[in-house]
Design a protein around this motif. Structure first.
Motif, mmCIF file in Angstrom:
data_model
loop_
_atom_site.group_PDB
_atom_site.id
_atom_site.type_symbol
_atom_site.label_atom_id
_atom_site.label_comp_id
_atom_site.label_asym_id
_atom_site.label_seq_id
_atom_site.Cartn_x
_atom_site.Cartn_y
_atom_site.Cartn_z
ATOM 1 N N PHE A 291 0.793 -1.225 0.000
ATOM 2 C CA PHE A 291 0.000 0.000 0.000
ATOM 3 C C PHE A 291 0.829 1.280 0.000
ATOM 4 O O PHE A 291 0.423 2.276 -0.587
ATOM 5 C CB PHE A 291 -0.965 0.019 1.190
ATOM 6 N N PHE A 292 1.962 1.294 0.669
ATOM 7 C CA PHE A 292 2.719 2.529 0.827
ATOM 8 C C PHE A 292 4.005 2.570 0.009
ATOM 9 O O PHE A 292 4.620 3.624 -0.105
ATOM 10 C CB PHE A 292 3.032 2.782 2.301
ATOM 11 N N GLY A 293 4.453 1.443 -0.497
ATOM 12 C CA GLY A 293 5.570 1.430 -1.421
ATOM 13 C C GLY A 293 6.953 1.443 -0.803
ATOM 14 O O GLY A 293 7.931 1.609 -1.519
ATOM 15 N N TYR A 294 7.094 1.266 0.507
ATOM 16 C CA TYR A 294 8.438 1.164 1.063
ATOM 17 C C TYR A 294 8.569 -0.147 1.824
ATOM 18 O O TYR A 294 7.632 -0.657 2.401
ATOM 19 C CB TYR A 294 8.824 2.367 1.934
ATOM 20 N N ASN A 295 9.764 -0.688 1.789
ATOM 21 C CA ASN A 295 10.038 -2.027 2.273
ATOM 22 C C ASN A 295 10.535 -2.000 3.722
ATOM 23 O O ASN A 295 11.545 -1.393 4.011
ATOM 24 C CB ASN A 295 11.085 -2.672 1.363
ATOM 25 N N LYS A 296 9.838 -2.687 4.605
ATOM 26 C CA LYS A 296 10.216 -2.756 6.017
ATOM 27 C C LYS A 296 10.281 -4.208 6.508
ATOM 28 O O LYS A 296 10.074 -4.478 7.676
ATOM 29 C CB LYS A 296 9.208 -1.982 6.880
ATOM 30 N N PHE A 297 10.569 -5.150 5.614
ATOM 31 C CA PHE A 297 10.573 -6.563 5.990
ATOM 32 C C PHE A 297 11.600 -6.854 7.080
ATOM 33 O O PHE A 297 11.274 -7.442 8.108
ATOM 34 C CB PHE A 297 10.875 -7.445 4.771
ATOM 35 N N PHE A 298 12.834 -6.446 6.850
ATOM 36 C CA PHE A 298 13.903 -6.770 7.793
ATOM 37 C C PHE A 298 13.696 -6.067 9.133
ATOM 38 O O PHE A 298 13.899 -6.662 10.190
ATOM 39 C CB PHE A 298 15.255 -6.390 7.179
ATOM 40 N N LEU A 299 13.269 -4.821 9.103
ATOM 41 C CA LEU A 299 13.041 -4.062 10.331
ATOM 42 C C LEU A 299 11.944 -4.692 11.189
ATOM 43 O O LEU A 299 12.112 -4.849 12.402
ATOM 44 C CB LEU A 299 12.666 -2.618 9.986
ATOM 45 N N LEU A 300 10.841 -5.094 10.576
ATOM 46 C CA LEU A 300 9.764 -5.721 11.333
ATOM 47 C C LEU A 300 10.146 -7.115 11.815
ATOM 48 O O LEU A 300 9.706 -7.544 12.886
ATOM 49 C CB LEU A 300 8.490 -5.772 10.508
ATOM 50 N N LEU A 301 10.958 -7.839 11.075
ATOM 51 C CA LEU A 301 11.415 -9.155 11.509
ATOM 52 C C LEU A 301 12.268 -9.042 12.775
ATOM 53 O O LEU A 301 12.035 -9.744 13.763
ATOM 54 C CB LEU A 301 12.213 -9.831 10.396
ATOM 55 N N ILE A 302 13.227 -8.130 12.763
ATOM 56 C CA ILE A 302 14.102 -7.945 13.917
ATOM 57 C C ILE A 302 13.327 -7.398 15.109
ATOM 58 O O ILE A 302 13.514 -7.841 16.248
ATOM 59 C CB ILE A 302 15.280 -7.006 13.551
ATOM 60 N N SER A 303 12.429 -6.459 14.879
ATOM 61 C CA SER A 303 11.682 -5.874 15.992
ATOM 62 C C SER A 303 10.721 -6.882 16.622
ATOM 63 O O SER A 303 10.555 -6.901 17.847
ATOM 64 C CB SER A 303 10.925 -4.635 15.537
ATOM 65 N N SER A 304 10.098 -7.746 15.831
ATOM 66 C CA SER A 304 9.204 -8.745 16.411
ATOM 67 C C SER A 304 9.993 -9.780 17.207
ATOM 68 O O SER A 304 9.566 -10.204 18.282
ATOM 69 C CB SER A 304 8.380 -9.430 15.329
ATOM 70 N N PHE A 305 11.140 -10.175 16.698
ATOM 71 C CA PHE A 305 11.985 -11.139 17.406
ATOM 72 C C PHE A 305 12.480 -10.552 18.732
ATOM 73 O O PHE A 305 12.422 -11.199 19.771
ATOM 74 C CB PHE A 305 13.160 -11.535 16.516
#
Length: 67
Positions: free
Chosen positions: A39-53
């Motif tokens: 929806f917003f066009g920016y990639n936050k996969f790695f950031l959300l993976l590390i923050s959830s862990f």
């Protein structure tokens, strides 16, 4: 001090609950990252993976024992 000191890895039920909690949080964060990317066009996969862990490791309180 260990980050995961509240987890008793010798107890099979608690170890199983901890692993399932990690898996669910990682899956949910990756789905959320995909929705944000779509929806917003920016990639936050790695950031959300590390923050959830990190959030699970710091916030996990262990399995509540039934009385």
């Amino acid at each position: 001090m260990k980050i995961y000191c509240r987890v008793n890895f010798k107890d099979k039920a608690e170890r199983k609950a901890f692993i399932y909690t990690l898996l669910i949080s990682i899956i949910v964060s990756q789905i959320l990252a995909f929705i944000i990317w779509y929806f917003f066009g920016y990639n936050k996969f790695f950031l959300l993976l590390i923050s959830s862990f990190a959030g699970i490791l710091f916030g996990y309180k262990g399995v509540k024992k039934k009385a």
